[in-house]
Design an enzyme around this catalytic site. Structure first.
Site, PDB file in Angstrom:
ATOM      1  N   ASP A   2      78.596  60.462  69.662  1.00  0.00           N
ATOM      2  CA  ASP A   2      77.413  61.260  69.986  1.00  0.00           C
ATOM      3  C   ASP A   2      77.611  62.724  69.604  1.00  0.00           C
ATOM      4  O   ASP A   2      76.771  63.329  68.922  1.00  0.00           O
ATOM      5  CB  ASP A   2      77.112  61.118  71.478  1.00  0.00           C
ATOM      6  CG  ASP A   2      75.742  61.628  71.893  1.00  0.00           C
ATOM      7  OD1 ASP A   2      74.860  61.753  71.024  1.00  0.00           O
ATOM      8  OD2 ASP A   2      75.561  61.865  73.099  1.00  0.00           O
ATOM      9  N   THR A  15      82.804  51.520  73.452  1.00  0.00           N
ATOM     10  CA  THR A  15      84.255  51.307  73.445  1.00  0.00           C
ATOM     11  C   THR A  15      85.064  52.582  73.645  1.00  0.00           C
ATOM     12  O   THR A  15      86.276  52.505  73.825  1.00  0.00           O
ATOM     13  CB  THR A  15      84.713  50.640  72.133  1.00  0.00           C
ATOM     14  OG1 THR A  15      84.371  51.496  71.034  1.00  0.00           O
ATOM     15  CG2 THR A  15      84.076  49.272  71.964  1.00  0.00           C
ATOM     16  N   TYR A  48      83.167  54.942  77.565  1.00  0.00           N
ATOM     17  CA  TYR A  48      82.558  53.965  78.474  1.00  0.00           C
ATOM     18  C   TYR A  48      83.469  52.771  78.746  1.00  0.00           C
ATOM     19  O   TYR A  48      83.133  51.889  79.522  1.00  0.00           O
ATOM     20  CB  TYR A  48      81.204  53.507  77.945  1.00  0.00           C
ATOM     21  CG  TYR A  48      80.112  54.559  78.074  1.00  0.00           C
ATOM     22  CD1 TYR A  48      80.376  55.853  78.511  1.00  0.00           C
ATOM     23  CD2 TYR A  48      78.801  54.253  77.754  1.00  0.00           C
ATOM     24  CE1 TYR A  48      79.379  56.801  78.623  1.00  0.00           C
ATOM     25  CE2 TYR A  48      77.787  55.203  77.874  1.00  0.00           C
ATOM     26  CZ  TYR A  48      78.085  56.470  78.307  1.00  0.00           C
ATOM     27  OH  TYR A  48      77.091  57.411  78.436  1.00  0.00           O
TER      28      TYR A  48
END
Length: 167
Positions: free
Chosen positions: A33, A122, A125
């Site tokens: 992100d 992965t 999280y």
């Protein structure tokens, strides 16, 4: 649909759409992100702010997907999807599979024929790579999509090896 594995950086993929493993705020974060927002530039954040101002005022729900411009990335669009946090006490695999299905649905709406995915959930999280690879590959193989070139872009050799074994 051809499924390929690519080692490296998802922000360098020349595809119609790059999938972002986003957080629900859509305002950027760490990992994939953060990399997408940094490399893509302020145009992505600007469109994410507009999404938060109306249809997703409370954030993007887990397992859903939405598209924005790709800004300065070598792609046309970014498809943002929110993966579930891994839990040993609750089966959230349906939500993880939904990330892939919904991202492909959005890709089809956009007319995207090439899509690059990360290994959703992965990183921070905590989803175990082997299980995440199994879910991801099953979800994309079962999806009804017009996408012709589907890539899993895997940042390190360990992730690549797990996906390669599952493919």
């Amino acid at each position: 649909m051809e499924i390929t594995l690519v080692p490296g950086d998802i922000t360098e993929q020349q595809v119609d759409a790059v999938v972002n493993a986003a957080n629900s705020s859509l305002m950027g974060g760490g990992g994939v992100d953060g990399a997408i927002h940094r490399r893509g530039g302020p145009e992505i954040l600007e469109e994410c702010r507009k999404l938060r101002a109306s249809p997703f005022g409370k954030g993007l729900p887990t397992g859903q997907a939405v598209a924005t411009t790709a800004g300065r990335l070598p792609a046309r669009w970014v498809i943002h999807t929110v993966g579930p946090v891994y839990s040993r006490s609750e089966d959230r695999s349906g939500l993880l599979a939904s990330c892939y299905r919904e991202s492909l649905r959005v890709a089809d709406e956009l007319g995207a024929r090439s899509v690059a995915f990360p290994a959703i959930s992965t990183g921070a999280y905590g989803w175990p790579m082997d299980d995440a690879a199994r879910i991801a590959l099953e979800a994309v193989r079962q999806a009804h999509t017009q996408v012709e070139d589907l890539r899993f872009v895997l940042f390190d050799a360990a992730a690549y090896a797990v996906f390669e074994a599952r493919l």
